[in-house]
Design a protein around this motif. Structure first.
Motif, PDB file in Angstrom:
ATOM      1  N   VAL A 167       0.664  -0.859  -0.026  1.00 54.33           N
ATOM      2  CA  VAL A 167       0.067   0.193   0.546  1.00 54.33           C
ATOM      3  C   VAL A 167       1.127   1.779  -0.280  1.00 54.33           C
ATOM      4  N   VAL A 168       0.531   2.471  -1.091  1.00 49.32           N
ATOM      5  CA  VAL A 168       0.927   2.909  -0.391  1.00 49.32           C
ATOM      6  C   VAL A 168       0.473   4.716  -0.061  1.00 49.32           C
ATOM      7  N   ASN A 169       0.740   5.129   0.494  1.00 48.38           N
ATOM      8  CA  ASN A 169      -0.154   6.888   0.731  1.00 48.38           C
ATOM      9  C   ASN A 169       0.697   7.521  -0.358  1.00 48.38           C
ATOM     10  N   LEU A 170      -0.638   7.964  -1.369  1.00 58.62           N
ATOM     11  CA  LEU A 170      -0.266   8.801  -2.109  1.00 58.62           C
ATOM     12  C   LEU A 170      -0.364  10.581  -1.641  1.00 58.62           C
ATOM     13  N   PRO A 171       0.901  11.666  -1.052  1.00 57.92           N
ATOM     14  CA  PRO A 171       1.036  12.227  -0.686  1.00 57.92           C
ATOM     15  C   PRO A 171       0.053  13.446  -0.970  1.00 57.92           C
ATOM     16  N   ALA A 179       1.029 -11.446 -15.105  1.00 59.24           N
ATOM     17  CA  ALA A 179       1.607 -11.051 -16.435  1.00 59.24           C
ATOM     18  C   ALA A 179       2.793  -9.990 -15.673  1.00 59.24           C
ATOM     19  N   GLY A 180       3.495  -9.338 -14.271  1.00 56.66           N
ATOM     20  CA  GLY A 180       3.919  -8.999 -13.386  1.00 56.66           C
ATOM     21  C   GLY A 180       4.019  -7.450 -14.175  1.00 56.66           C
ATOM     22  N   ILE A 181       2.150  -7.327 -14.150  1.00 61.88           N
ATOM     23  CA  ILE A 181       2.437  -5.441 -14.550  1.00 61.88           C
ATOM     24  C   ILE A 181       1.773  -5.303 -12.337  1.00 61.88           C
ATOM     25  N   ILE A 182       1.998  -4.428 -12.420  1.00 57.71           N
ATOM     26  CA  ILE A 182       0.840  -3.077 -11.300  1.00 57.71           C
ATOM     27  C   ILE A 182       0.500  -2.029 -11.989  1.00 57.71           C
ATOM     28  N   GLN A 183      -0.708  -2.065 -11.378  1.00 55.67           N
ATOM     29  CA  GLN A 183      -1.615  -1.164 -12.769  1.00 55.67           C
ATOM     30  C   GLN A 183      -2.521  -0.032 -10.960  1.00 55.67           C
ATOM     31  N   GLY A 184      -2.299   1.307 -11.383  1.00 53.10           N
ATOM     32  CA  GLY A 184      -2.878   2.014  -9.749  1.00 53.10           C
ATOM     33  C   GLY A 184      -2.930   3.533 -10.367  1.00 53.10           C
ATOM     34  N   SER A 185      -4.153   4.186  -9.698  1.00 57.04           N
ATOM     35  CA  SER A 185      -4.613   5.169  -9.846  1.00 57.04           C
ATOM     36  C   SER A 185      -3.003   6.466  -9.521  1.00 57.04           C
ATOM     37  N   VAL A 186      -2.829   7.354  -9.757  1.00 61.61           N
ATOM     38  CA  VAL A 186      -1.667   7.913  -9.201  1.00 61.61           C
ATOM     39  C   VAL A 186      -2.306   9.814  -9.069  1.00 61.61           C
ATOM     40  N   GLY A 187      -3.913  10.253  -9.360  1.00 58.22           N
ATOM     41  CA  GLY A 187      -4.168  11.106  -9.452  1.00 58.22           C
ATOM     42  C   GLY A 187      -5.568  11.323 -10.404  1.00 58.22           C
ATOM     43  N   LYS A 188      -5.906  12.849 -10.133  1.00 56.72           N
ATOM     44  CA  LYS A 188      -6.376  13.636 -11.455  1.00 56.72           C
ATOM     45  C   LYS A 188      -6.131  14.424 -12.385  1.00 56.72           C
ATOM     46  N   GLU A 215       1.343  19.738 -12.471  1.00 57.73           N
ATOM     47  CA  GLU A 215       2.079  18.747 -12.775  1.00 57.73           C
ATOM     48  C   GLU A 215       3.276  18.031 -11.574  1.00 57.73           C
ATOM     49  N   ALA A 216       3.777  18.770 -10.712  1.00 58.57           N
ATOM     50  CA  ALA A 216       4.530  18.543 -10.037  1.00 58.57           C
ATOM     51  C   ALA A 216       3.443  18.059  -8.312  1.00 58.57           C
ATOM     52  N   GLN A 217       2.374  17.873  -8.422  1.00 57.39           N
ATOM     53  CA  GLN A 217       1.462  16.563  -7.648  1.00 57.39           C
ATOM     54  C   GLN A 217       1.902  15.408  -7.868  1.00 57.39           C
ATOM     55  N   LEU A 218       1.300  15.287  -9.745  1.00 59.34           N
ATOM     56  CA  LEU A 218       1.568  14.040  -9.919  1.00 59.34           C
ATOM     57  C   LEU A 218       2.222  13.462 -10.059  1.00 59.34           C
ATOM     58  N   ALA A 219       3.658  13.784 -10.447  1.00 61.55           N
ATOM     59  CA  ALA A 219       4.997  13.832 -10.242  1.00 61.55           C
ATOM     60  C   ALA A 219       5.425  13.082  -8.841  1.00 61.55           C
ATOM     61  N   GLN A 220       4.705  13.757  -7.839  1.00 60.38           N
ATOM     62  CA  GLN A 220       5.330  13.880  -6.761  1.00 60.38           C
ATOM     63  C   GLN A 220       4.280  11.769  -6.203  1.00 60.38           C
ATOM     64  N   ASN A 221       3.216  12.097  -6.771  1.00 59.24           N
ATOM     65  CA  ASN A 221       2.247  10.540  -6.555  1.00 59.24           C
ATOM     66  C   ASN A 221       3.132   9.894  -7.120  1.00 59.24           C
ATOM     67  N   ILE A 222       3.522  10.116  -8.545  1.00 56.55           N
ATOM     68  CA  ILE A 222       3.896   8.916  -9.280  1.00 56.55           C
ATOM     69  C   ILE A 222       5.238   8.387  -8.519  1.00 56.55           C
ATOM     70  N   ARG A 223       6.393   9.311  -8.247  1.00 56.73           N
ATOM     71  CA  ARG A 223       7.092   9.131  -7.498  1.00 56.73           C
ATOM     72  C   ARG A 223       7.157   8.138  -5.490  1.00 56.73           C
ATOM     73  N   ALA A 224       6.014   8.883  -5.323  1.00 57.79           N
ATOM     74  CA  ALA A 224       5.759   7.621  -4.201  1.00 57.79           C
ATOM     75  C   ALA A 224       5.347   6.103  -4.448  1.00 57.79           C
ATOM     76  N   PHE A 225       4.542   6.153  -5.666  1.00 61.09           N
ATOM     77  CA  PHE A 225       4.782   5.453  -5.987  1.00 61.09           C
ATOM     78  C   PHE A 225       5.216   4.553  -6.060  1.00 61.09           C
ATOM     79  N   VAL A 226       5.907   4.042  -7.064  1.00 62.11           N
ATOM     80  CA  VAL A 226       7.241   3.330  -7.689  1.00 62.11           C
ATOM     81  C   VAL A 226       8.016   3.478  -6.256  1.00 62.11           C
TER      82      VAL A 226
END
Length: 237
Positions: free
Chosen positions: A62-66, A168-177, A182-193
């Motif tokens: 589980v990840v807590n998206l900032p 198939a070894g794939i993880i998918q998840g929502s990272v925002g809207k 742009e900075a919010q999405l980038a921050q969420n993506i890095r947190a997920f990864v």
């Protein structure tokens, strides 16, 4: 429909299929091409070097998206007595014990996240065939089986996203809207990864994080340059 089809085709033509985009550039592209009449969800897809058929290569967490998900989740809690009162006070949408089990068993599943106190698991376990296929079965590994229901409910409401590797070894998840900055999405993506990197299983051999891409609900996929989304050492063997 014809106009929508032309819009999608045009958006795809403007993205180079084989190019690996830096994260900031990829986010900008996805936002610019999210032109539907609704607020499109931004999805992240990660290809991992694992075979989830083997127990020692399962990836789950589980990840807590900032910056949250941009989505209002309905949370159900299986609890009794004081813990049920605590869940209600924390903002849970549905709280119950045997009565909630009966409702779910009857096929009425009006929630997006499910939490249970440990003492409720013998009952909740009977719902495995109903909740399991929907990815709703409470699990201590992702914090949804817990005595701290207040923290679990608030995390679920505040942007906690569960992830689990597919066949198939794939993880998918929502990272925002798409409406996120742009900075919010980038921050969420890095947190997920980062969360997926930390969940690397002992049985993973070779390169763990192999490929990544982001897209909006109606937009084209944009491949990511892994070096721009990971912390040092997260990609390697």
């Amino acid at each position: 429909m014809a106009h929508s089809g032309k819009r999608i085709v045009k958006a795809r033509e403007s993205v180079e299929r084989v190019k690996l985009y830096k994260l900031d550039d990829a986010v900008k592209l996805v936002k610019e091409r999210a032109t539907a009449k609704f607020d499109e969800t931004v999805e992240l897809a990660l290809n991992l070097g694992v075979d989830p058929k083997h127990a020692d290569q399962m990836v789950r967490g589980v990840v807590n998206l900032p910056n949250g998900t941009g989505r209002v989740l309905r949370v159900a809690v299986f609890a009794r007595g004081a813990k049920a009162d605590e869940a209600t006070a924390a903002g849970a949408d549905i709280v119950g014990a045997e009565d909630l089990v009966a409702i779910v068993n009857g096929g009425q599943i009006d929630f997006d996240r499910c939490i249970a106190t440990p003492d409720m698991m013998p009952l909740v376990g009977r719902l495995g065939k109903v909740l399991g296929p929907r990815g709703l079965m409470p699990n201590p590994k992702v914090g949804t089986v817990t005595t701290d229901v207040t923290a679990a409910v608030k995390a679920s409401k505040g942007g906690a996203v569960e992830f689990r590797v597919e066949k198939a070894g794939i993880i998918q998840g929502s990272v925002g809207k798409a409406s996120f900055g742009e900075a919010q999405l980038a921050q969420n993506i890095r947190a997920f990864v980062d969360a997926v990197a930390k969940a690397k299983p002992a049985g993973s051999k070779g390169t763990y994080l192999q490929r990544a891409a982001i897209s909006s609900t109606m937009g084209p996929g944009v491949k990511l340059d892994l070096s721009t989304i990971t912390t040092a050492g997260a990609v390697g063997a």
